[in-house]
Structure formats: structure tokens, C-alpha cells
Motif scaffolding. Structure first.
Motif, PDB file in Angstrom:
ATOM      1  N   LEU A 180       2.672 -31.766  67.098  1.00  0.00           N
ATOM      2  CA  LEU A 180       3.878 -32.679  67.574  1.00  0.00           C
ATOM      3  C   LEU A 180       4.940 -32.366  66.748  1.00  0.00           C
ATOM      4  N   ALA A 181       5.013 -32.760  65.627  1.00  0.00           N
ATOM      5  CA  ALA A 181       6.262 -32.865  64.719  1.00  0.00           C
ATOM      6  C   ALA A 181       6.609 -31.345  64.385  1.00  0.00           C
ATOM      7  N   HIS A 182       5.710 -30.355  64.216  1.00  0.00           N
ATOM      8  CA  HIS A 182       6.036 -29.186  63.908  1.00  0.00           C
ATOM      9  C   HIS A 182       6.800 -28.486  65.252  1.00  0.00           C
ATOM     10  N   PHE A 183       6.327 -28.948  66.450  1.00  0.00           N
ATOM     11  CA  PHE A 183       6.884 -28.309  67.631  1.00  0.00           C
ATOM     12  C   PHE A 183       8.037 -29.146  68.329  1.00  0.00           C
ATOM     13  N   GLY A 184       8.543 -30.288  67.480  1.00  0.00           N
ATOM     14  CA  GLY A 184       9.612 -30.984  67.841  1.00  0.00           C
ATOM     15  C   GLY A 184       9.361 -31.858  69.089  1.00  0.00           C
ATOM     16  N   GLU A 185       8.199 -32.278  69.330  1.00  0.00           N
ATOM     17  CA  GLU A 185       7.721 -33.095  70.609  1.00  0.00           C
ATOM     18  C   GLU A 185       7.101 -34.150  69.937  1.00  0.00           C
ATOM     19  N   SER A 186       7.091 -35.456  70.946  1.00  0.00           N
ATOM     20  CA  SER A 186       6.548 -36.603  70.794  1.00  0.00           C
ATOM     21  C   SER A 186       5.531 -36.852  71.622  1.00  0.00           C
ATOM     22  N   ASP A 187       5.270 -35.985  72.683  1.00  0.00           N
ATOM     23  CA  ASP A 187       4.324 -36.128  73.722  1.00  0.00           C
ATOM     24  C   ASP A 187       3.060 -34.969  73.701  1.00  0.00           C
ATOM     25  N   GLY A 188       2.063 -35.132  73.270  1.00  0.00           N
ATOM     26  CA  GLY A 188       1.118 -34.063  73.639  1.00  0.00           C
ATOM     27  C   GLY A 188       1.040 -33.414  74.945  1.00  0.00           C
ATOM     28  N   GLY A 189       1.007 -34.231  76.032  1.00  0.00           N
ATOM     29  CA  GLY A 189       1.124 -33.817  77.498  1.00  0.00           C
ATOM     30  C   GLY A 189       2.293 -32.525  77.692  1.00  0.00           C
ATOM     31  N   ALA A 190       3.425 -33.214  77.239  1.00  0.00           N
ATOM     32  CA  ALA A 190       4.466 -32.551  77.234  1.00  0.00           C
ATOM     33  C   ALA A 190       4.483 -31.045  76.395  1.00  0.00           C
ATOM     34  N   LEU A 191       3.975 -31.123  75.212  1.00  0.00           N
ATOM     35  CA  LEU A 191       3.720 -29.772  74.514  1.00  0.00           C
ATOM     36  C   LEU A 191       2.593 -29.002  75.315  1.00  0.00           C
ATOM     37  N   ALA A 192       1.679 -29.465  75.547  1.00  0.00           N
ATOM     38  CA  ALA A 192       0.672 -28.641  76.330  1.00  0.00           C
ATOM     39  C   ALA A 192       1.464 -28.004  77.544  1.00  0.00           C
ATOM     40  N   LEU A 193       2.062 -28.943  78.331  1.00  0.00           N
ATOM     41  CA  LEU A 193       2.736 -28.172  79.484  1.00  0.00           C
ATOM     42  C   LEU A 193       3.544 -27.156  79.056  1.00  0.00           C
ATOM     43  N   ARG A 194       4.481 -27.190  78.088  1.00  0.00           N
ATOM     44  CA  ARG A 194       5.363 -26.347  77.516  1.00  0.00           C
ATOM     45  C   ARG A 194       4.550 -25.090  76.960  1.00  0.00           C
ATOM     46  N   LEU A 195       3.697 -25.213  76.555  1.00  0.00           N
ATOM     47  CA  LEU A 195       2.775 -24.125  76.092  1.00  0.00           C
ATOM     48  C   LEU A 195       1.999 -23.333  77.042  1.00  0.00           C
ATOM     49  N   PHE A 196       1.661 -24.030  78.140  1.00  0.00           N
ATOM     50  CA  PHE A 196       1.066 -23.543  79.269  1.00  0.00           C
ATOM     51  C   PHE A 196       2.188 -22.739  80.123  1.00  0.00           C
ATOM     52  N   GLN A 197       3.152 -23.274  80.356  1.00  0.00           N
ATOM     53  CA  GLN A 197       4.393 -22.474  80.953  1.00  0.00           C
ATOM     54  C   GLN A 197       4.799 -21.222  80.092  1.00  0.00           C
ATOM     55  N   ASP A 198       4.974 -21.449  78.925  1.00  0.00           N
ATOM     56  CA  ASP A 198       5.323 -20.161  78.098  1.00  0.00           C
ATOM     57  C   ASP A 198       4.206 -18.945  77.902  1.00  0.00           C
ATOM     58  N   ALA A 199       2.902 -19.550  77.987  1.00  0.00           N
ATOM     59  CA  ALA A 199       1.874 -18.620  77.701  1.00  0.00           C
ATOM     60  C   ALA A 199       1.793 -17.781  79.290  1.00  0.00           C
ATOM     61  N   MET A 200       2.002 -18.546  80.392  1.00  0.00           N
ATOM     62  CA  MET A 200       2.031 -17.986  81.620  1.00  0.00           C
ATOM     63  C   MET A 200       3.181 -16.920  81.866  1.00  0.00           C
ATOM     64  N   GLU A 201       4.072 -17.237  81.569  1.00  0.00           N
ATOM     65  CA  GLU A 201       5.521 -16.388  81.624  1.00  0.00           C
ATOM     66  C   GLU A 201       5.238 -15.264  80.837  1.00  0.00           C
ATOM     67  N   ARG A 202       4.649 -15.259  79.560  1.00  0.00           N
ATOM     68  CA  ARG A 202       4.252 -14.082  78.605  1.00  0.00           C
ATOM     69  C   ARG A 202       3.045 -13.454  78.912  1.00  0.00           C
ATOM     70  N   GLN A 203       2.147 -13.988  79.876  1.00  0.00           N
ATOM     71  CA  GLN A 203       0.877 -13.699  79.941  1.00  0.00           C
ATOM     72  C   GLN A 203       0.116 -13.482  78.689  1.00  0.00           C
ATOM     73  N   ASP A 204       0.085 -14.488  77.881  1.00  0.00           N
ATOM     74  CA  ASP A 204      -0.509 -14.410  76.401  1.00  0.00           C
ATOM     75  C   ASP A 204      -1.741 -15.406  76.551  1.00  0.00           C
TER      76      ASP A 204
END
Length: 175
Positions: free
Chosen positions: A28-52
Motif C-alpha cells: 500500500l505504501a509503495h502505491f500511495g494507498e491506505s486501503d487494500g480494497g481501493a488499491l485492488a479496485l484501481r488495479l482491476f480498473q487499470d488492468a481492464m482498461e489496458r487488457q493486461d
């Protein structure tokens, strides 16, 4: 996501030998987040946008490590499931199965009928079986009707598991 960031997240996963070598707080610290759910959501959305596909796996790891609620990811998971470009189909079905929500029925039914290319080798139809068991845990007529529709499936594994889940539902209802 950089390869270094993927390695950082992979360190959250429990391997065959040792346990995780990183904490969620470090990630979380590396990604500048304090909430794991929020980071997971951000990662999912980014992965979907880039189809990664790799980044979908990273998002799944963060979601699991954060023990985040699946409910807030419901629409995203329903949208992500049928995409051919990733390999997280079984994990998504498992996550949807924890919700016991009638809203998941169409996606779970799709999982019983469709075999993603990366699972084409699986003669045991693990994805379909997971979906059938998830359907068995959903109350209400939608899931029951879906299971009844699978009783006549061409595939013996699907048929047998649908019958088992219908019997389990009947036992639970009577007793």
C-alpha cells in the motif's frame, strides 16, 4: 504496472514453501494507498482498461491480501468475467460464489457453458463445477431454475453436479 511492482505484489502471495515475504502495508505504501480494497479496485480498473492479464492476477492477489469485500467489486467482476484476454475466470467465479447473490446467476450460468481458451485442456470442467456449486448456494428461483436447466446438459460432469446441487438445495429447504 512495472515488473518491479508485480514482483512486490507477488511477494504478498503465499508460495509453495514460505509464506508472504511482504506485508500489505508495504505494498500500500509503495502505491500511495491506505486501503487494500481501493488499491485492488484501481488495479482491476487499470488492468481492464489496458487488457493486461498479468495485472488482473496482481489485482486478485491484492484483493485477497486485503480481504476486501467482494460486494463492492460485483459489477466489475461481472464485466471482467467473459473477457478472453485474462486468466482469472476461476478466481472470479469463486469470488462471485461468496456473495450468494441472484445478481451473479447470469455470469455463473455463462461459466457453466463457456470454456475460456486457457482452460480448454480441463476435461474436468473445474470452472463449470465451481459455478454450479456457487449457483447451489444462491437462494431463490433464479439459481434453482439455472440448475434445473443444467440437469440436461450434454456434459456428464455438469449434469451430475447440477443434480447434486439441486438435491442439496432440497435437503436444506426441508431440513
Amino acid at each position: 504496472m512495472t515488473p518491479e511492482e508485480q514482483d512486490l505484489i507477488m511477494d504478498l502471495a503465499v508460495g509453495l514453501g514460505d509464506g508472504p515475504t511482504r506485508t500489505l502495508d508495504e505494498v500500500l505504501a509503495h502505491f500511495g494507498e491506505s486501503d487494500g480494497g481501493a488499491l485492488a479496485l484501481r488495479l482491476f480498473q487499470d488492468a481492464m482498461e489496458r487488457q493486461d492479464a498479468d495485472d488482473v492476477e496482481m489485482a486478485l492477489i491484492v484483493h485477497g491480501a486485503a480481504d476486501a469485500s467482494v460486494e463492492e467489486f460485483l459489477e466489475l467482476l461481472i464485466e471482467l468475467f467473459p473477457a478472453e484476454w485474462h486468466r482469472g475466470h476461476e478466481d472470479i467465479v469463486s469470488m462471485l460464489g461468496t456473495l450468494h447473490s441472484p445478481r451473479t446467476v447470469p455470469t455463473l450460468v455463462l461459466a457453466t457453458r463457456w470454456v475460456p481458451e486457457h482452460l480448454d485442456f480441463d476435461d474436468c470442467r473445474a470452472l463449470a463445477v465451481k459455478a454450479i456449486w456457487a449457483l447451489g448456494g444462491i437462494p431463490g428461483p433464479e439459481a434453482r431454475e439455472a440448475l434445473e436447466g443444467l440437469r440436461d446438459a450434454e456434459n456428464e460432469i455438469i449434469r451430475e453436479n447440477a443434480v447434486k446441487q439441486l438435491a442439496r438445495r432440497r435437503r436444506a429447504a426441508t431440513g
